[in-house]
Design an enzyme around this catalytic site. Structure first.
Site, PDB file in Angstrom:
ATOM      1  N   HIS A   1       0.832  -1.212   0.000  1.00 54.31           N
ATOM      2  CA  HIS A   1       0.000   0.000   0.000  1.00 54.31           C
ATOM      3  C   HIS A   1       0.862   1.255   0.000  1.00 54.31           C
ATOM      4  O   HIS A   1       1.788   1.378   0.796  1.00 54.31           O
ATOM      5  CB  HIS A   1      -0.899   0.016   1.240  1.00 54.31           C
ATOM      6  CG  HIS A   1      -2.016  -0.971   1.163  1.00 54.31           C
ATOM      7  ND1 HIS A   1      -3.266  -0.714   1.657  1.00 54.31           N
ATOM      8  CD2 HIS A   1      -2.076  -2.201   0.637  1.00 54.31           C
ATOM      9  CE1 HIS A   1      -4.052  -1.755   1.437  1.00 54.31           C
ATOM     10  NE2 HIS A   1      -3.346  -2.680   0.833  1.00 54.31           N
TER      11      HIS A   1
ATOM     12  N   TYR B   1      -9.723   4.742   7.400  1.00 55.64           N
ATOM     13  CA  TYR B   1      -9.884   5.031   8.835  1.00 55.64           C
ATOM     14  C   TYR B   1     -10.972   6.097   8.948  1.00 55.64           C
ATOM     15  O   TYR B   1     -10.779   7.220   8.461  1.00 55.64           O
ATOM     16  CB  TYR B   1      -8.591   5.593   9.428  1.00 55.64           C
ATOM     17  CG  TYR B   1      -7.471   4.584   9.612  1.00 55.64           C
ATOM     18  CD1 TYR B   1      -6.643   4.223   8.557  1.00 55.64           C
ATOM     19  CD2 TYR B   1      -7.221   4.018  10.862  1.00 55.64           C
ATOM     20  CE1 TYR B   1      -5.599   3.313   8.737  1.00 55.64           C
ATOM     21  CE2 TYR B   1      -6.181   3.102  11.051  1.00 55.64           C
ATOM     22  CZ  TYR B   1      -5.382   2.760   9.984  1.00 55.64           C
ATOM     23  OH  TYR B   1      -4.357   1.863  10.165  1.00 55.64           O
TER      24      TYR B   1
ATOM     25  N   PRO C   1      -4.693  -0.543  18.913  1.00 57.89           N
ATOM     26  CA  PRO C   1      -4.384  -0.978  17.548  1.00 57.89           C
ATOM     27  C   PRO C   1      -4.528   0.096  16.468  1.00 57.89           C
ATOM     28  O   PRO C   1      -4.162  -0.163  15.319  1.00 57.89           O
ATOM     29  CB  PRO C   1      -5.386  -2.112  17.305  1.00 57.89           C
ATOM     30  CG  PRO C   1      -6.500  -1.843  18.234  1.00 57.89           C
ATOM     31  CD  PRO C   1      -5.900  -1.186  19.439  1.00 57.89           C
TER      32      PRO C   1
ATOM     33  N   TYR D   1       3.520   6.302  10.511  1.00 61.30           N
ATOM     34  CA  TYR D   1       2.713   5.163  10.057  1.00 61.30           C
ATOM     35  C   TYR D   1       3.554   4.140   9.294  1.00 61.30           C
ATOM     36  O   TYR D   1       3.426   2.934   9.502  1.00 61.30           O
ATOM     37  CB  TYR D   1       1.564   5.677   9.183  1.00 61.30           C
ATOM     38  CG  TYR D   1       0.486   4.653   8.914  1.00 61.30           C
ATOM     39  CD1 TYR D   1      -0.547   4.432   9.826  1.00 61.30           C
ATOM     40  CD2 TYR D   1       0.496   3.900   7.750  1.00 61.30           C
ATOM     41  CE1 TYR D   1      -1.527   3.491   9.582  1.00 61.30           C
ATOM     42  CE2 TYR D   1      -0.483   2.958   7.485  1.00 61.30           C
ATOM     43  CZ  TYR D   1      -1.499   2.760   8.412  1.00 61.30           C
ATOM     44  OH  TYR D   1      -2.470   1.823   8.167  1.00 61.30           O
TER      45      TYR D   1
HETATM   46  P1  FAD Z   1       1.948 -12.698  21.053  1.00 57.71           P
HETATM   47  O1  FAD Z   1       1.563 -12.691  19.633  1.00 57.71           O
HETATM   48  O2  FAD Z   1       0.895 -12.495  22.075  1.00 57.71           O
HETATM   49  O3  FAD Z   1       2.686 -14.076  21.316  1.00 57.71           O
HETATM   50  C1  FAD Z   1       2.948 -14.563  22.605  1.00 57.71           C
HETATM   51  C2  FAD Z   1       2.940 -16.069  22.564  1.00 57.71           C
HETATM   52  O4  FAD Z   1       3.286 -16.564  23.845  1.00 57.71           O
HETATM   53  C3  FAD Z   1       1.559 -16.631  22.253  1.00 57.71           C
HETATM   54  O5  FAD Z   1       1.651 -17.579  21.231  1.00 57.71           O
HETATM   55  C4  FAD Z   1       1.104 -17.227  23.580  1.00 57.71           C
HETATM   56  O6  FAD Z   1       0.249 -18.348  23.386  1.00 57.71           O
HETATM   57  C5  FAD Z   1       2.425 -17.620  24.188  1.00 57.71           C
HETATM   58  N1  FAD Z   1       2.403 -17.741  25.649  1.00 57.71           N
HETATM   59  C6  FAD Z   1       1.715 -17.006  26.547  1.00 57.71           C
HETATM   60  N2  FAD Z   1       1.972 -17.430  27.786  1.00 57.71           N
HETATM   61  C7  FAD Z   1       2.836 -18.442  27.686  1.00 57.71           C
HETATM   62  C8  FAD Z   1       3.465 -19.282  28.623  1.00 57.71           C
HETATM   63  N3  FAD Z   1       3.245 -19.155  29.941  1.00 57.71           N
HETATM   64  N4  FAD Z   1       4.303 -20.244  28.171  1.00 57.71           N
HETATM   65  C9  FAD Z   1       4.548 -20.397  26.851  1.00 57.71           C
HETATM   66  N5  FAD Z   1       3.966 -19.621  25.920  1.00 57.71           N
HETATM   67  C10 FAD Z   1       3.123 -18.646  26.325  1.00 57.71           C
HETATM   68  N6  FAD Z   1      -2.054  -5.243  16.634  1.00 57.71           N
HETATM   69  C11 FAD Z   1      -2.272  -4.455  15.583  1.00 57.71           C
HETATM   70  O7  FAD Z   1      -1.371  -3.715  15.220  1.00 57.71           O
HETATM   71  N7  FAD Z   1      -3.482  -4.466  14.923  1.00 57.71           N
HETATM   72  C12 FAD Z   1      -4.497  -5.281  15.312  1.00 57.71           C
HETATM   73  O8  FAD Z   1      -5.552  -5.277  14.703  1.00 57.71           O
HETATM   74  C13 FAD Z   1      -4.304  -6.108  16.399  1.00 57.71           C
HETATM   75  N8  FAD Z   1      -5.287  -6.931  16.819  1.00 57.71           N
HETATM   76  C14 FAD Z   1      -5.077  -7.687  17.917  1.00 57.71           C
HETATM   77  C15 FAD Z   1      -6.105  -8.490  18.390  1.00 57.71           C
HETATM   78  C16 FAD Z   1      -5.943  -9.254  19.539  1.00 57.71           C
HETATM   79  C17 FAD Z   1      -7.085 -10.113  20.034  1.00 57.71           C
HETATM   80  C18 FAD Z   1      -4.709  -9.199  20.236  1.00 57.71           C
HETATM   81  C19 FAD Z   1      -4.516 -10.001  21.496  1.00 57.71           C
HETATM   82  C20 FAD Z   1      -3.669  -8.408  19.749  1.00 57.71           C
HETATM   83  C21 FAD Z   1      -3.843  -7.645  18.593  1.00 57.71           C
HETATM   84  N9  FAD Z   1      -2.824  -6.840  18.102  1.00 57.71           N
HETATM   85  C22 FAD Z   1      -3.043  -6.058  17.042  1.00 57.71           C
HETATM   86  C23 FAD Z   1      -1.507  -6.792  18.675  1.00 57.71           C
HETATM   87  C24 FAD Z   1      -0.515  -7.704  17.954  1.00 57.71           C
HETATM   88  O9  FAD Z   1      -1.161  -8.844  17.481  1.00 57.71           O
HETATM   89  C25 FAD Z   1       0.572  -8.024  18.964  1.00 57.71           C
HETATM   90  O10 FAD Z   1       1.257  -6.819  19.239  1.00 57.71           O
HETATM   91  C26 FAD Z   1       1.554  -9.102  18.528  1.00 57.71           C
HETATM   92  O11 FAD Z   1       0.916 -10.350  18.531  1.00 57.71           O
HETATM   93  C27 FAD Z   1       2.757  -9.142  19.461  1.00 57.71           C
HETATM   94  O12 FAD Z   1       3.525 -10.280  19.238  1.00 57.71           O
HETATM   95  P2  FAD Z   1       4.238 -11.048  20.431  1.00 57.71           P
HETATM   96  O13 FAD Z   1       4.989 -12.145  19.799  1.00 57.71           O
HETATM   97  O14 FAD Z   1       4.943 -10.075  21.289  1.00 57.71           O
HETATM   98  O15 FAD Z   1       3.069 -11.608  21.351  1.00 57.71           O
HETATM   99  C1  DHB Z   2      -5.134  -3.675  10.591  1.00 53.37           C
HETATM  100  C2  DHB Z   2      -5.290  -3.463  11.932  1.00 53.37           C
HETATM  101  C3  DHB Z   2      -5.062  -2.221  12.441  1.00 53.37           C
HETATM  102  O1  DHB Z   2      -5.194  -1.996  13.756  1.00 53.37           O
HETATM  103  C4  DHB Z   2      -4.694  -1.159  11.635  1.00 53.37           C
HETATM  104  O2  DHB Z   2      -4.506   0.063  12.175  1.00 53.37           O
HETATM  105  C5  DHB Z   2      -4.522  -1.386  10.283  1.00 53.37           C
HETATM  106  C6  DHB Z   2      -4.730  -2.646   9.770  1.00 53.37           C
HETATM  107  C7  DHB Z   2      -5.414  -5.006  10.037  1.00 53.37           C
HETATM  108  O3  DHB Z   2      -5.833  -5.897  10.797  1.00 53.37           O
HETATM  109  O4  DHB Z   2      -5.257  -5.189   8.810  1.00 53.37           O
END
Ligand code: FAD
Ligand code: DHB
Length: 388
Positions: free
Chosen positions: A72, A201, A289, A381
């Site tokens: 994009h 948005y 988010p 962004y």
């Molecule tokens: P995570 O992806 O949370 O990975 C952590 C991992 O550790 C998971 O697989 C979990 O199962 C594992 N874990 C937890 N506890 C334990 C344990 N005790 N032992 C072993 N493993 C464990 N960000 C955006 O920018 N846009 C979005 O639209 C957006 N939507 C989201 C929706 C949801 C429901 C959530 C929860 C988050 C969202 N986020 C979004 C945020 C984004 O997905 C996270 O910032 C990203 O996943 C961070 O990655 P991470 O690897 O740090 O953590």
């Molecule tokens: C998406 C999620 C977001 O929070 C955003 O700001 C832009 C894109 C997505 O899920 O594609």
């Protein structure tokens, strides 16, 4: 068992860290509480900064991303019933962002690790970290009914916001910054074409909405709702009519494949390291988010951690490990600011403060007409430059 780096969590942070360490000849074991099927189907973020894509490229995990990801060059801000295009590339010297579902990136990294025969254990229970303030930290867990233990040089806490690593640090050693928002997002995945080529948005009197996508035939749509929203009160019809009011009538409907409510918060725990335990990604910080920063920030942390661990295991000392937290937090706070700013600008506040409301409308109007203001939005962004 022993390894150099014990990684707790197989989300984007843990999997990318494991891969980048492997490229540098550093051993790691990844422990994940959930099943492979669960982590591969968990629908979350979707937008990657240009630097995040480049990082995944360098890590050798971006093959499918380049094939299936959608590049994009701009986005649309919609307010007062009108759309305003933000030319991201034009304002940032040609930078782009890429839409690629987080769970697809997770699937790719899992497949690459398992194909290389490298250790990645799913469905481990009762994970605990020990002796983190010493040079020989240890991880214990239960797997297939047996107690397991892993001696490490370093532990990476990549276990997300609800993981066990951050709570293993003595509370007195952490400073926590936390802000809840009086709203959440109801998100759906739908089998319907995106309403436009670019993300929309929208700020509307009913509340915020966002139209994004996963492919040319699958849309991802979000709408502002109450923090404790009851999903069962939202029929498909109600969701579509709320989205169409906020985003416009050109939005095409389709079968809803998945729906969920995502809470909104800003959270930072400082420092991101205690002894030989290093926190990365959501384990250390959460952003609302709206700026699409969660996964991108996790990737930025991993870059810094890989540099520090590479120096340490090459015998170049602990200076970069000592600098890890401060280096990461510098970006974390800039991204917190941006995510908070996008969030408050575009959402509806029910405690209706008429003054603040007018100020927000004035800011949006100014933004749409000012190249300087749009450049600020665009450079945040597409992603600020990396420290390392
Ligand atoms: P995570 O992806 O949370 O990975 C952590 C991992 O550790 C998971 O697989 C979990 O199962 C594992 N874990 C937890 N506890 C334990 C344990 N005790 N032992 C072993 N493993 C464990 N960000 C955006 O920018 N846009 C979005 O639209 C957006 N939507 C989201 C929706 C949801 C429901 C959530 C929860 C988050 C969202 N986020 C979004 C945020 C984004 O997905 C996270 O910032 C990203 O996943 C961070 O990655 P991470 O690897 O740090 O953590
Ligand atoms: C998406 C999620 C977001 O929070 C955003 O700001 C832009 C894109 C997505 O899920 O594609």
């Amino acid at each position: 068992m022993r390894t150099q780096v014990g990684i707790v969590g197989a989300g984007p942070a843990g999997l990318l860290l494991a891969q980048m360490l492997h490229q540098r000849g550093i051993d790691a074991v990844v422990l994940e509480a959930r099943s492979r099927a669960h982590v591969e189907s968990r629908i979350r973020a979707g937008l990657l900064e240009q630097g995040a894509v480049e990082t995944m490229d360098e890590a050798g995990v971006a093959g499918r991303l380049h094939r299936d990801g959608l590049v994009h060059h701009g986005l649309q801000l919609r307010f007062g019933g009108q759309g305003h295009r933000v030319d991201l590339s034009g304002l940032t010297g040609g930078k782009v962002v890429t839409i690629y579902g987080q769970q697809e990136a997770v699937k790719d990294m899992i497949a690459i690790r398992l194909a290389a025969g490298l250790p990645l254990h799913f469905e481990v229970d009762d994970v605990a970290v020990h002796d983190i303030a010493t040079a020989r930290p240890r991880i214990t867990w239960r797997q297939d009914g047996q107690d397991r233990a892993l001696d490490c040089d370093v532990i990476a806490g990549c276990d997300g916001f609800h993981g066990i690593c951050r709570p293993s640090i003595p509370p007195a050693a952490l400073t926590v910054f936390d802000r809840a928002y009086p709203f959440a997002w109801l998100g759906i995945l739908s089998r319907s074409p995106p309403m436009s080529e670019e993300l929309v948005y929208a700020r509307h009197a009913d509340g915020f909405a966002l139209a994004t996508m996963r492919s040319r035939s699958v849309s991802r749509l979000y709408l502002q709702c109450a923090p404790d929203e009851d999903l069962s009160a939202w029929s498909d019809d109600r969701i579509w009519s709320a989205l169409r009011r906020r985003l416009g009538d050109t939005l095409e409907e389709g079968p809803i494949l998945q729906k969920g409510v995502t809470a909104m918060r800003s959270f930072v725990a400082e420092p991101m390291r205690h002894g030989r335990l290093f926190l990365a990604g959501d384990a250390a910080h959460i952003v609302p988010p709206t700026g699409a920063k969660g996964m991108n920030l996790a990737i930025a942390d991993v870059r810094v951690l890989v540099c520090a661990l590479e120096a340490f295991f090459a015998g170049r000392g602990e200076a970069l490990m000592d600098a890890y937290s401060a280096t990461c937090l510098d970006r974390v706070w800039k991204v917190q600011r941006f995510s908070w700013w996008m969030t408050q600008l575009l959402h509806r506040y029910d405690d209706h403060d008429a003054f603040e409301e007018r100020v927000r409308m004035a800011e949006l109007d100014y933004l749409a007409g000012s190249t300087a203001a749009l450049t600020t939005l665009a450079e945040n962004y597409v992603g600020l430059p990396y420290a390392v």
